[in-house]
Structure formats: C-alpha cells, structure tokens
Write an enzyme that holds these catalytic residues in place. Structure first.
Site, mmCIF file in Angstrom:
data_model
loop_
_atom_site.group_PDB
_atom_site.id
_atom_site.type_symbol
_atom_site.label_atom_id
_atom_site.label_comp_id
_atom_site.label_asym_id
_atom_site.label_seq_id
_atom_site.Cartn_x
_atom_site.Cartn_y
_atom_site.Cartn_z
ATOM 1 N N ASP A 290 -41.526 10.103 -9.806
ATOM 2 C CA ASP A 290 -41.970 9.570 -11.083
ATOM 3 C C ASP A 290 -42.016 10.742 -12.085
ATOM 4 O OD1 ASP A 290 -42.784 7.914 -13.097
ATOM 5 O OD2 ASP A 290 -44.397 6.971 -11.968
ATOM 6 N N TYR A 291 -42.275 10.390 -13.317
ATOM 7 C CA TYR A 291 -42.205 11.308 -14.468
ATOM 8 C C TYR A 291 -43.026 12.594 -14.243
ATOM 9 C CZ TYR A 291 -41.397 11.601 -19.596
ATOM 10 O OH TYR A 291 -40.973 11.915 -20.866
#
Ligand code: BGC
Length: 765
Positions: A290-291
C-alpha cells in the site's frame, strides 16, 4: 519515433524468435517464461529494481504524505514499473510512450487506479452493493468498471477491498462488504471474476488487486491505520477467507495492508506474504505494497529505510508503492547481502509476468483506444446499470403503515442537506467520478413524479454546523457546505414547507467523506444539526420518511422512533436521484439486506451476529445479573445483519430435510417453501445459518452458510433448496485444520440473522 518503435518491435521479435521454434509444443506459460527469461537476461540490476517501483505523479488522490517527483526522467531511465493516478488515454499514452521509446529496454508500464465502485460512472459504494446479495449484479458492476477503465487506458484496478470489518467507526467499512466471512468471500470472487473477465489481455479486462492483505478491517478502536491483534484461529476462520477466495478466483495481484500482524507489519511479514499466501494458498501473482507502507515501517519501529525495504523484499513484496525504498536502497542491500539477486529477480519476474498477461508486451497501447473510450465511458448501458445498482443497494429499515411506496398524488416535502446535493452522491473513493454529473434526489423525484405530484424543497440544515469538522471532511472538495443562512432560518423554512405537504421525505446522513480512508468517527450518529431537523419535522405530525445516506452503519435510535419509514441508501453513485426515486415511488421494490449490524450505540462495538455464546449468555428477556450484558443497553443491534424489508411480505414454511443424519461423504437437501404473501412482486434473500453447539473449540451462535435471492410475484410460492455437506459443517480446529466434527447441528432458515423462520436438527456421524 518510428525508429524507436521499430527497435521495440525488434526486441519483441528477437525474444519471440527464440521461442518460435518450440511455439507449438509450448504451453502459454512456458512461452511467457521463455520471453521473460530472455528479457531479464538483458536487464541491468538498476532496470530490474526499476520494475519494482510504482509511482504516482499526482493529479489523483494522494493518500500519503508524498507524491512522486521526476517521474518522466525515472521512466526514461528504466526506473519505473508502473504508474497510478494518471487518467485518460492521452496522458497514459504519453507516459507509455516515454517507457517504450525512451527507456533502454522499452518495457511497457502498468497503469493502475483506485477503481473502487465504478470508474467514471460511479456505482453505489461497495458496502451498499454488498447489500444486494446479488452475485450476478456484483460481477456485472465489476465487469462494467473493467470495460470503462480498460477503454480509458488502465490495465490494473486496486480493488476489490475484501477486509472483514466489525467496527463501523472505521471509515473504510464503506469500501468493503461488511462483517460476514461467507458472504465476503463470495463477493470477493464475484468481483475478481468481473474485473478479470474471461481472459486478461483481451482488451476489456483489467488485473484485480485484492486488498488490504491482511486484517486491515480489524484496526483497534476503529481508528484507521491502527494496530491489529488477533488469534490465528480468528484470522483463519473469519478474516482470511475472503482474501483466499479472491486468490482462488485468480486475482492477478494483492496489496499489503498498513497494519501489523503478530507484531510484524504486513509489508514485512514473511509468514503472511510467503508462507501463507504463496506456499499454502498457491498465489502466483504479484504483491504490491500500500501507499508508502514500506517507509511507514520506520515509524512502526522496524529500522531505517534500507532495513525495512530489505525486510519487505525478503517477506515477498514485489512492488513498492510510491515510497521508493526499493529504488533507493536495494542495490546497496544486495552488496551488503541483506537481499539476494534471486529475491530481486523473483519480484521483477512477477511484475513482468503481469505485464505479459495483460498483453502489454504485444501492444503497450492495448488499453489506449480513443474510440473505445468514447463509446464506453458513461455510456447509456453504464448509466442504466448505475441506476439499477443504486436502487438494489437500498435497504428498507422501517415502513410503518406502508407509507412507502409514495403515492403519485398530493404534495411531498423533500427536505434535508442531501436532498438537492451533487457533491455527496458518489461516496468515498470515487476518484475518477465527476460529482457534478450526479443526479440529485430532487431531480430524480421530480422526473419520476411527473406533473401529478407537487414537490416542495427546503434544505433544512447543514450536514454539520461545525466548521472545524467541515474543514477536515472537505479535503477533496466541499462536501459540507455551510449555508449563509442561520440554522434557525433553515429549520423554520423546512418546518413551514413540511406543513404544506401530505408526506415529508428527509434526505439526511453523512457527507461522503465522513467515511472512507482516514475518516474514522467515534460518534457514528447523524450530526446534531440534522438531528434537530429530523425532530422538528417529526413534530409537524406529518408522516416522515427518512432516506439515510452514509458510508457506514449509523446509530439511528431516535430516528427510528420518530420516522414512519427509513430507507438506508448508502451513497448510491452517479444516478442517485433516479435510483432513490425508483425505490420511493415503487418502480423498484427494495430487496437489500444489511451486511453489517447497525448498533444501538457506539459502546456495543464491535458488534456482529456470529458472536460466541460465552459461558454466561444473557437469556431471552430482561437483563440478568452475572450474565454477559450491559446495564444501559441491550446486547442486540438496532438492525441486525441480514435484515431488510420489502414492500411485500414473505412466508417461510414446509421445511424438510432429505435425511436427519449424514456421514461426511454425504450431503443433505434442505427444502422449504417461500411464498409472497403481499401485493407487490418482490425479491427475498433467504439465508441458511448453521450452529455447531458442541465442538472441540467454541463455535458462534450462528453462521451464514448459504443464501439465495428469489423473485416472487404476489401470491406465488416456490420450493427452495440448500445443500448441506461436510464443507458447510467444517471449521478451523485448534490445530488450524479445516475439519467437521461429528455431532448435532442446528439448521436455521431466516429472513435475517435475527429472524429465523424455520429450524431443524441434523446429525453428522
Ligand atoms: C489506500 C489504498 C489505495 C492506495 C492507492 C492507499 O492509501 O489504502 O486502498 O489503493 O492508497 O491510492
């Protein structure tokens, strides 16, 4: 330019030539392997690490602290494997051109996006869609989103989100399918099927990305990104099956979650990403973080960027989203033997495989087709589907004296801050949708009613009067607009308007960004400004219909007491007004059932229907001392899992089991009759629950094990069947083995988890 294209073609043909000799004999996979081996043979270490780098140049929604810089230079020097947040054929073509003309090996980029509930045509939020319990519809919604996004240049969608969630304070419940494992697993598979279609690379399918692996929905106290901690048995039984179902359905990629699992953040968790995902489940696709979740492991407390990046690669991460930890540290970590070339090669290969399967090596512009974009984006088919899905996501919570459907006569007062509102119809994570194209409820109601009904409108209240709260909610645009009139003026206008009407419809609830990422709430009621409005409207004595929009279950005690009818509409998407008008006027008879319990108050959270019995269960009836209960509230929710009314009624009877005893090789047919006893055609979601009252580990009071959605005409009866086999009776025992134990089981058929209509016993020998 021509020359560069020629060399790209040459590179491909060289690689292809090497495999042409064996072409016929080679299955597809071997062809791919040979192609990638040849390509990787030419790649430098920097180019290999470059493939592991996923960037976003901004323009989309940045959900972390950074967006990427120098993106063009990085693409040209082979330091980027994919991009997300670049939208539209022209921009994607431009970026792809950089990769396949400027970079040395001309490896095409992957283009991803958060296509969460529709692409440019926004469908209802996923929690709403899940309330349809309609797998065909859910597959169709993902298929339409795939077609629309693939036509606009994308090859990869960051969906489905399959995180089980039992805590409505967590704003991201809006993006998932609710609290139940069985239903969640079915929806996960249905969505993957819809996105990926028959064949990746056919031009109108996109690679799915299952997220967030794993347990992200169990964040403590419902606070986003918070710690999770749970036993393995709970993980296996309740939280992991939807991810597994998506993997089994062939999902091409999976995204790690921000949280830790057993003290190790998901992006560094080798048990999770390699032992479980790859070795036990046989996942062959690529793993993306994820980011900036690799970088965030510094704050988790695992070490500096080089350390956490090496840990992530070693754990089984292939692609690093935005953080550039891989790009900036892996070369050195290779020299210091923190990672091996085999680790880097394995990750690089998986990313190249995804590109190969998507057909990007054959044609890097496969998804860049302006003609397809023009016919697919917001086409009539997409818009009609959005309207249909919006109606089917609605759950009718209350309908006293059949106040709904509304009659197409007289005067209707349409009141509320969400009644004539475009900014909030799409719901959270509609990054590619255009709120200004959405149909407000007022418009939809006027269109549906025609001239026969007089529709009066008043805003009545702000979504919230709290300016500092509004500021936090309005980060992506003005979702809460605070009117220049005073709350008192708005309220009195609304009350005067209501006084002129036969019936009052108030559209109330949350602003769209009051749920979603980083949008946790500790009070999940309708904001005070609107509660005052609802009470004032109720005092007029006119029948009051509440249409509730929200991205999570809300606490609706007062509302339930004063309203004659309540329709939970979630955020319906672009066709909101038309969809809601269809339901309110009866063009569509609501058939949604809740997929998350609606608590009476926040103190009951976490609340879910498939809880354990405990050693001191509260019996039916008044609260007893030394029992598991509260002094100040009942144990049960206001609206339970599986609950939802229809304009018609259904009778369940004639339950028969083909046998009352079965061996583990046999199965039993459960048959019963469902009759539509009302005067509208309608659909019912019939639900099969099982309980294993005696087992080697404690089992829930009931668990959903099957369901069907059935359409019946008024007066029509149908015999329905469920099959119970060993699989349905199985659970994870304390050795984490999936087993069924002999003994007696309770078989329950219900219209909701709390409305069991038929019961029987079945014995497994
Ligand atoms: C979210 C993901 C999303 C990603 C890319 C993150 O903050 O948790 O669900 O896919 O951003 O936009």
């Amino acid at each position: 330019m021509k020359r560069i294209f020629f060399s790209f073609a040459l590179l491909l043909s060289c690689a292809c030539l090497r495999v042409t000799a064996q072409k016929k004999a080679l299955p597809e996979e071997a062809k791919m392997n040979a192609f990638i081996t040849a390509l990787m043979g030419k790649m430098t270490l920097t180019e290999k690490i470059g493939q592991l780098n996923l960037l976003t140049p901004g323009g989309g929604v940045a959900t972390g602290a950074v967006v990427s810089t120098d993106v063009e230079a990085k693409i040209s020097s082979g330091k980027v494997g994919g991009l997300f947040g670049v939208i539209g054929v022209d921009k994607i073509r431009q970026a792809q051109e950089l990769a396949v003309t400027h970079s040395r090996l001309k490896i095409p980029l992957l283009f991803g996006s958060d296509v969460i509930h529709g692409y440019k045509t926004s469908f209802p939020i996923p929690l709403g869609l899940s309330c349809s319990w309609d797998m065909g519809l859910i597959t169709r919604s993902a298929r339409l989103a795939a077609r629309e996004s693939a036509a606009d240049g994308l090859s990869w969608v960051f969906s489905p989100m399959v995180d089980i969630a039992r805590d409505p304070r967590w704003g991201r419940v809006a993006e998932g399918s609710g609290e139940d494992t069985y239903l969640g697993a079915k929806i996960a598979a249905a969505m993957v099927k819809g996105y990926q279609g028959n064949h990746l690379g056919d031009g109108n399918s996109v690679m799915a990305c299952v997220k967030h692996f794993a347990l992200y929905g169990a964040a403590e106290a419902g606070r986003d990104y918070n710690t999770t901690d749970m036993s393995r048995i709970k993980m296996y039984e309740y939280y992991l099956p939807p991810y597994k179902a998506a993997v089994d359905a062939g999902a091409g990629s999976i995204m790690t979650s921000f949280n830790e699992i057993d003290g190790i953040p998901a992006s560094a968790n080798r048990w999770l990403l390699t032992d479980l995902l790859r070795k036990q489940w046989g996942f062959k696709g690529m793993v993306v973080t994820d980011y900036t979740s690799i970088n965030e492991m510094i704050d988790h407390g695992l070490g500096d960027l080089a350390t956490v990046s090496a840990l992530a690669l070693k754990a089984g991460v292939d692609m690093d989203m935005v953080g550039e930890g891989f790009l900036t540290t892996l070369e050195r970590s290779l020299k210091t033997h923190r990672v091996s070339i085999a680790d880097i090669d394995a990750a690089c290969r998986r990313i190249l495989e995804a590109k190969y399967k998507l057909g990007l090596f054959e044609d890097p512009y496969r998804y860049c087709n302006k003609a397809a974009a023009a016919t697919e984006i917001r086409s009539n088919e997409q818009l009609q589907a959005a309207r249909e899905f919006g109606a089917r996501a609605c759950v009718l919570l209350k309908n006293e004296k059949q106040v709904l459907p509304l009659k197409k006569t007289g005067t209707i007062a349409l009141i509320g801050p969400l009644a004539n509102n475009k900014n909030n119809m799409l719901g959270t994570w509609a990054v590619n949708g255009d709120p200004q194209l959405s149909v407000p409820v007022l418009t939809g109601m006027k269109q549906a009613a025609g001239n026969a009904v007089n529709i009066l409108y008043a805003k009545g209240a702000n979504i919230s009067d709290d300016t500092s709260f509004a500021k936090k909610v309005n980060v992506f645009g003005e979702r809460i607009d605070i009117d220049s009139r005073s709350p008192a003026d708005m309220l009195s206008e609304a009350v005067n308007t209501a006084a002129k009407a036969d019936v009052v419809v108030a559209v109330v609830g949350e602003a769209s960004e009051m749920s979603g990422e980083a949008a946790s709430r500790s009070d999940i009621g309708i904001p005070e400004s609107q509660r005052k409005l609802i009470q004032a409207l109720a005092q007029t004595g006119k029948p009051l219909v509440l249409v509730v929009m929200s991205g999570r279950p809300l606490t609706l005690n007062m509302e339930n007491e004063v309203a004659a009818a309540m329709l939970q509409a979630w955020f319906p998407g672009q066709e909101a007004g038309n969809a809601i008008a269809d339901v309110l006027f009866g063009a569509y008879n609501p058939s949604g059932k809740l997929t998350m319990s609606f608590p009476r108050n926040v103190g009951q959270i976490p609340i879910y229907y498939n809880h354990k019995n405990t050693g001191r269960p509260q019996p039916e009836g008044p609260t007893q001392k030394f029992r598991s209960n509260y002094l100040d509230v009942e144990n049960d929710p206001l609206f339970p899992f599986g609950y939802g009314l229809s304009y018609t009624t259904f009778k369940y009877d004639h339950l028969t089991l083909s046998a009352v005893r079965m061996s583990s090789q046999q199965s039993v047919d459960v048959a019963f009759t469902l009759t539509n006893t009302g005067s509208y055609a309608g659909e019912e979601v019939v639900q099969l629950y099982l309980r294993d009252p005696v087992a080697s580990v404690t089992r829930p009071v009931k668990e959903l094990k099957d369901f069907q959605k059935v359409l019946l005409q008024p007066g029509e009866s149908k015999q329905l069947h469920f099959t119970i086999d060993k699989e349905k009776l199985s659970f994870f025992n304390s050795k984490l083995q999936w087993e069924a134990e002999p003994g007696s089981f309770d078989v329950m058929i219900g219209a909701s988890s709390a409305d069991i209509r038929l019961k029987a016993k079945l014995e497994l020998q």
